[in-house]
Design a protein around this motif. Sequence first.
Motif, PDB file in Angstrom:
ATOM      1  N   TYR A 110      12.943  -4.329  -8.610  1.00 43.69           N
ATOM      2  CA  TYR A 110      13.200  -4.663 -10.027  1.00 43.69           C
ATOM      3  C   TYR A 110      13.655  -6.116 -10.158  1.00 43.69           C
ATOM      4  O   TYR A 110      13.167  -6.867 -11.013  1.00 43.69           O
ATOM      5  CB  TYR A 110      14.255  -3.716 -10.597  1.00 43.69           C
ATOM      6  CG  TYR A 110      14.822  -4.156 -11.917  1.00 43.69           C
ATOM      7  CD1 TYR A 110      14.083  -4.022 -13.093  1.00 43.69           C
ATOM      8  CD2 TYR A 110      16.097  -4.731 -11.996  1.00 43.69           C
ATOM      9  CE1 TYR A 110      14.602  -4.446 -14.312  1.00 43.69           C
ATOM     10  CE2 TYR A 110      16.614  -5.155 -13.208  1.00 43.69           C
ATOM     11  CZ  TYR A 110      15.869  -5.011 -14.366  1.00 43.69           C
ATOM     12  OH  TYR A 110      16.373  -5.436 -15.559  1.00 43.69           O
ATOM     13  N   TYR A 129       6.994  -1.931 -12.117  1.00 44.18           N
ATOM     14  CA  TYR A 129       7.897  -2.545 -13.105  1.00 44.18           C
ATOM     15  C   TYR A 129       7.126  -3.438 -14.068  1.00 44.18           C
ATOM     16  O   TYR A 129       7.275  -3.343 -15.293  1.00 44.18           O
ATOM     17  CB  TYR A 129       9.004  -3.330 -12.406  1.00 44.18           C
ATOM     18  CG  TYR A 129       9.763  -4.248 -13.344  1.00 44.18           C
ATOM     19  CD1 TYR A 129      10.444  -3.732 -14.456  1.00 44.18           C
ATOM     20  CD2 TYR A 129       9.778  -5.626 -13.144  1.00 44.18           C
ATOM     21  CE1 TYR A 129      11.120  -4.565 -15.331  1.00 44.18           C
ATOM     22  CE2 TYR A 129      10.449  -6.466 -14.013  1.00 44.18           C
ATOM     23  CZ  TYR A 129      11.116  -5.936 -15.105  1.00 44.18           C
ATOM     24  OH  TYR A 129      11.776  -6.756 -15.978  1.00 44.18           O
ATOM     25  N   ILE A 136      10.824  -0.537 -19.802  1.00 43.34           N
ATOM     26  CA  ILE A 136      12.016  -0.648 -18.956  1.00 43.34           C
ATOM     27  C   ILE A 136      13.009  -1.645 -19.532  1.00 43.34           C
ATOM     28  O   ILE A 136      14.213  -1.371 -19.621  1.00 43.34           O
ATOM     29  CB  ILE A 136      11.617  -1.024 -17.509  1.00 43.34           C
ATOM     30  CG1 ILE A 136      10.838   0.130 -16.857  1.00 43.34           C
ATOM     31  CG2 ILE A 136      12.847  -1.366 -16.676  1.00 43.34           C
ATOM     32  CD1 ILE A 136      10.169  -0.229 -15.544  1.00 43.34           C
ATOM     33  N   ARG A 145      17.785   0.732 -16.424  1.00 43.67           N
ATOM     34  CA  ARG A 145      16.465   0.142 -16.166  1.00 43.67           C
ATOM     35  C   ARG A 145      16.009   0.431 -14.741  1.00 43.67           C
ATOM     36  O   ARG A 145      14.861   0.828 -14.518  1.00 43.67           O
ATOM     37  CB  ARG A 145      16.503  -1.368 -16.438  1.00 43.67           C
ATOM     38  CG  ARG A 145      16.695  -1.706 -17.916  1.00 43.67           C
ATOM     39  CD  ARG A 145      16.437  -3.174 -18.207  1.00 43.67           C
ATOM     40  NE  ARG A 145      17.511  -4.048 -17.732  1.00 43.67           N
ATOM     41  CZ  ARG A 145      18.589  -4.377 -18.436  1.00 43.67           C
ATOM     42  NH1 ARG A 145      18.754  -3.892 -19.664  1.00 43.67           N
ATOM     43  NH2 ARG A 145      19.507  -5.180 -17.939  1.00 43.67           N
ATOM     44  N   ARG A 148      15.212   4.170 -14.429  1.00 43.88           N
ATOM     45  CA  ARG A 148      13.908   4.517 -15.023  1.00 43.88           C
ATOM     46  C   ARG A 148      12.781   4.052 -14.125  1.00 43.88           C
ATOM     47  O   ARG A 148      11.765   4.748 -13.971  1.00 43.88           O
ATOM     48  CB  ARG A 148      13.791   3.883 -16.421  1.00 43.88           C
ATOM     49  CG  ARG A 148      12.452   4.160 -17.109  1.00 43.88           C
ATOM     50  CD  ARG A 148      12.149   5.647 -17.215  1.00 43.88           C
ATOM     51  NE  ARG A 148      10.875   5.905 -17.877  1.00 43.88           N
ATOM     52  CZ  ARG A 148      10.147   6.994 -17.680  1.00 43.88           C
ATOM     53  NH1 ARG A 148      10.550   7.948 -16.853  1.00 43.88           N
ATOM     54  NH2 ARG A 148       9.003   7.154 -18.327  1.00 43.88           N
ATOM     55  N   LEU A 149      12.935   2.900 -13.500  1.00 42.72           N
ATOM     56  CA  LEU A 149      11.924   2.417 -12.560  1.00 42.72           C
ATOM     57  C   LEU A 149      11.810   3.373 -11.373  1.00 42.72           C
ATOM     58  O   LEU A 149      10.706   3.615 -10.869  1.00 42.72           O
ATOM     59  CB  LEU A 149      12.253   0.996 -12.090  1.00 42.72           C
ATOM     60  CG  LEU A 149      11.261   0.358 -11.106  1.00 42.72           C
ATOM     61  CD1 LEU A 149       9.834   0.363 -11.650  1.00 42.72           C
ATOM     62  CD2 LEU A 149      11.697  -1.069 -10.760  1.00 42.72           C
TER      63      LEU A 149
END
Length: 208
Positions: A110, A129, A136, A145, A148-149
């Motif tokens: 990320y 991503y 995101i 974030r 969720r990734l």
Amino acid sequence: MHYHNYDDLIKNNQEWVEEKLSVDPSYFENLAKGQKPPFLFIGCSDSRMPLTNFTKTEAGELFIHRNVANQVSLTDMNLLSVLEYAVEALKVEHVVVCGHYFCGGVAAAYAGTATGVVGSWVNPIREVYLQNREEIDSLPSEEERVNRLAELNVIAQVGNIYKTSVLQRAFKSAQVPEVHGWVLDIKSGRIKELELPKEQWKELGILS
């Protein structure tokens, strides 16, 4: 958290063997007869992922492959050989790809900070991503974030499972394992089963 030293590992093993034998004197004899696990588990190498603890399973129930950030690379002969053996020889009924929240590999992908071999390894997560950046980046915190990734990474890796020649062969036979995507929330210990875009995959020809 209590950390063991090296000598504790051997000592703990001896104690565990004695505990098992006290309950079932033939426990290890039966284990040595062979394996017929119903599950293949593809997970992260993270030390906080003791799979049998979280699922309350015993030896012989999970066939396991683990790597950094639970990647399913279509060029990874290690993973492909595990998958082929699990599906075609062991005839597992379920394949589970399990990621987790607070994953260091996902966080590095990320942030774009991973370097060297690890950087190359998690680059597919960086791509996930970038493909989902709008969704995101709309989340309010970095923790949300990254987590969720981690979910989207699992979904992508389940898609990769379906793309393998192993699963494509299985679709032509009567023995097709069900494939699942999980995320383990290390904060709570709970497993979340992810909804998979199977209709979209069918349209793309990934799923039969």
